[in-house]
Design a protein around this motif. Structure first.
Motif, mmCIF file in Angstrom:
data_model
loop_
_atom_site.group_PDB
_atom_site.id
_atom_site.type_symbol
_atom_site.label_atom_id
_atom_site.label_comp_id
_atom_site.label_asym_id
_atom_site.label_seq_id
_atom_site.Cartn_x
_atom_site.Cartn_y
_atom_site.Cartn_z
ATOM 1 N N ASP A 263 0.868 -1.183 0.000
ATOM 2 C CA ASP A 263 0.000 0.000 0.000
ATOM 3 C C ASP A 263 0.906 1.235 0.000
ATOM 4 N N ILE A 264 0.571 2.238 -0.797
ATOM 5 C CA ILE A 264 1.341 3.480 -0.884
ATOM 6 C C ILE A 264 0.407 4.649 -0.603
ATOM 7 N N VAL A 265 0.728 5.447 0.402
ATOM 8 C CA VAL A 265 -0.066 6.617 0.768
ATOM 9 C C VAL A 265 0.876 7.816 0.836
ATOM 10 N N ALA A 266 0.577 8.842 0.053
ATOM 11 C CA ALA A 266 1.438 10.029 0.033
ATOM 12 C C ALA A 266 0.631 11.238 -0.397
ATOM 13 N N ASP A 267 1.019 12.384 0.097
ATOM 14 C CA ASP A 267 0.398 13.643 -0.275
ATOM 15 C C ASP A 267 1.021 14.119 -1.576
ATOM 16 N N ALA A 268 0.180 14.335 -2.578
ATOM 17 C CA ALA A 268 0.690 14.747 -3.888
ATOM 18 C C ALA A 268 1.434 16.071 -3.828
ATOM 19 N N ALA A 269 1.148 16.912 -2.835
ATOM 20 C CA ALA A 269 1.831 18.201 -2.724
ATOM 21 C C ALA A 269 3.296 18.043 -2.363
ATOM 22 N N LEU A 270 3.678 16.831 -1.915
ATOM 23 C CA LEU A 270 5.065 16.593 -1.509
ATOM 24 C C LEU A 270 5.884 15.900 -2.577
ATOM 25 N N PHE A 271 5.330 15.644 -3.724
ATOM 26 C CA PHE A 271 6.022 14.862 -4.740
ATOM 27 C C PHE A 271 7.302 15.532 -5.240
ATOM 28 N N ALA A 272 7.367 16.852 -5.184
ATOM 29 C CA ALA A 272 8.558 17.552 -5.693
ATOM 30 C C ALA A 272 9.681 17.633 -4.666
ATOM 31 N N THR A 273 9.502 17.075 -3.480
ATOM 32 C CA THR A 273 10.537 17.126 -2.451
ATOM 33 C C THR A 273 11.775 16.377 -2.919
ATOM 34 N N PRO A 274 12.967 16.994 -2.866
ATOM 35 C CA PRO A 274 14.172 16.310 -3.349
ATOM 36 C C PRO A 274 14.611 15.194 -2.421
ATOM 37 N N LEU A 275 15.102 14.130 -3.017
ATOM 38 C CA LEU A 275 15.649 12.979 -2.297
ATOM 39 C C LEU A 275 16.864 12.463 -3.069
ATOM 40 N N PRO A 276 17.813 11.837 -2.390
ATOM 41 C CA PRO A 276 18.879 11.153 -3.132
ATOM 42 C C PRO A 276 18.283 10.027 -3.975
ATOM 43 N N PRO A 277 18.828 9.746 -5.132
ATOM 44 C CA PRO A 277 18.268 8.696 -5.992
ATOM 45 C C PRO A 277 18.304 7.327 -5.324
ATOM 46 N N MET A 278 17.260 6.542 -5.567
ATOM 47 C CA MET A 278 17.150 5.140 -5.168
ATOM 48 C C MET A 278 17.057 4.936 -3.663
#
Length: 389
Positions: A263-278
């Motif tokens: 199951d995956i639950v996430a706020d679409a407003a946070l999708f642009a948050t930077p993260l290290p790849p993988m």
């Protein structure tokens, strides 16, 4: 005063200045005004002893003004000769202490003689007292040397501060280059780790169910086409990471069947948050390998991403219902590299922690700051705010 010619080779060097600029740094309106106020204060202190010897306030003020004029002439002479010495040292920077000392001595002597001539303009026959001439010259020689030493100390301090600022800038540049190199090295280390484990799953499926193996290989090729460019970039986004994790879990579900649910639950407003790849696929792969795969009945993986109550950070969780810390989860290369990558990108504001879940399983929790969010590299792959299987 210290001899600048004997300074260590590692000491910051004085910038090359034209002779005119060096002279004007001393002989300018600001320095002349400072010399005047110094003479005014010195004459005021001296004139306090004359208050009982004058015939009134006007005569006392006149004596104060006259003595200020006399001392100001000597101060101007010393300041002018010191400015000429600075101009000379620009062209011939040898023995600066001797050059400045000689200039101050000449300025003190010339200023004292000029002071005597101005004070006795109405009496050309006035005798010159050599004891007064010598004592006054020595006094201004001492004052000039003190001023020059203070000036050189201030210059050295400003030079040292500028040198420290430049060293700090170089340190920041080197640290950024080091972090970039570390980031590239960690990327190179984590790519085969993730890829080889995925290919091993494809190999096992081909051995047990060739038809499903071909379908899974097609899905894996599509997944790698999306994943490999992200692995080569210096930054990913939460949206990209969620999409890769969903694709990876979908591929594994083709092999594990009912043994894997997610199951995956996430706020679409946070999708642009930077993260290290993988980062997220590594956590998911670790939960599958060390948590769910050893159990005959499999288990469930829940992925969630939400903003902290204070709004300053993003918390990303991967929760599994596997066998927990009974296996070697948390000690692999993938998690170690993930921690290092988070530290390289965000410093102490980001971390990865593992804790036991109830009734069993492990929760991998990643925290990254939202205030350091930069424009993401590439385009975030759309992913449903809630995807369940």
């Amino acid at each position: 005063m210290s001899d600048e010619s004997s300074s260590p080779a590692l000491a910051p060097k004085a910038p090359v200045r034209p002779a005119r600029e060096a002279a004007l740094q001393l002989f300018n309106l600001r320095m002349i005004a400072a010399a005047f106020y110094f003479c005014l204060a010195m004459a005021g202190a001296r004139s306090l002893t004359w208050m009982t010897q004058t015939d009134g306030l006007f005569d006392w003020i006149l004596e104060w003004t006259t003595f200020t004029r006399q001392t100001f002439l000597t101060a101007l002479s010393v300041l002018a000769m010191l400015a000429l010495a600075e101009a000379w040292l620009v062209r011939s920077p040898r023995a600066p202490v001797v050059v400045r000392g000689a200039a101050i001595a000449v300025g003190a002597a010339v200023g004292t003689l000029l002071r005597f001539k101005v004070a006795n303009m109405g009496d050309p026959q006035a005798p010159l007292h050599w004891a007064w001439l010598l004592s006054t010259t020595l006094l201004w020689l001492l004052l000039g040397c003190l001023f020059s030493a203070l000036l050189q100390t201030l210059r050295e301090e400003r030079r040292a501060q500028a040198h420290l600022v430049e060293l700090a800038r170089q340190h920041d540049r080197l640290q950024a280059q080091q972090m970039e190199a570390q980031f590239s090295a960690l990327n190179a280390q984590i790519e085969p780790h993730f890829l080889f484990n995925t290919l091993a799953n494809v190999k096992r499926l081909y051995e047990t169910a060739p038809e499903r193996g071909r379908d899974m290989l097609a899905s894996l090729i599509a997944y790698l086409r999306a994943a490999l460019p992200s692995m080569r970039q210096g930054m990913s986004t939460l949206g990209q990471e969620l999409e890769l994790a969903r694709s990876y879990l979908t591929i594994l579900q083709m092999r594990m069947g009912d043994r894997l649910r997610f199951d995956i639950v996430a706020d679409a407003a946070l999708f642009a948050t930077p993260l290290p790849p993988m980062v997220l696929p590594t956590l998911v792969e670790n939960a599958i390998k060390h948590g769910l795969s050893p159990l005959p009945e499999g288990g469930r993986i829940d992925i969630s991403a939400h903003r902290e109550p204070g709004g300053e950070g993003l918390t990303l969780e991967v929760r599994d219902t596997g066998q927990g810390f009974a296996a070697s989860g948390g000690s692999g290369v993938g998690l170690a590299n993930t921690r290092a990558r988070l530290s390289a990108m965000f410093g102490r504001d980001a971390w990865l922690e593992l804790e036991a879940a109830a009734p069993r399983g492990v929760v991998a929790r990643v925290r990254v700051p939202l205030r350091d969010a930069r424009r993401p590299v590439g385009r975030a792959v759309p992913v449903d705010a809630r995807a369940a299987t």
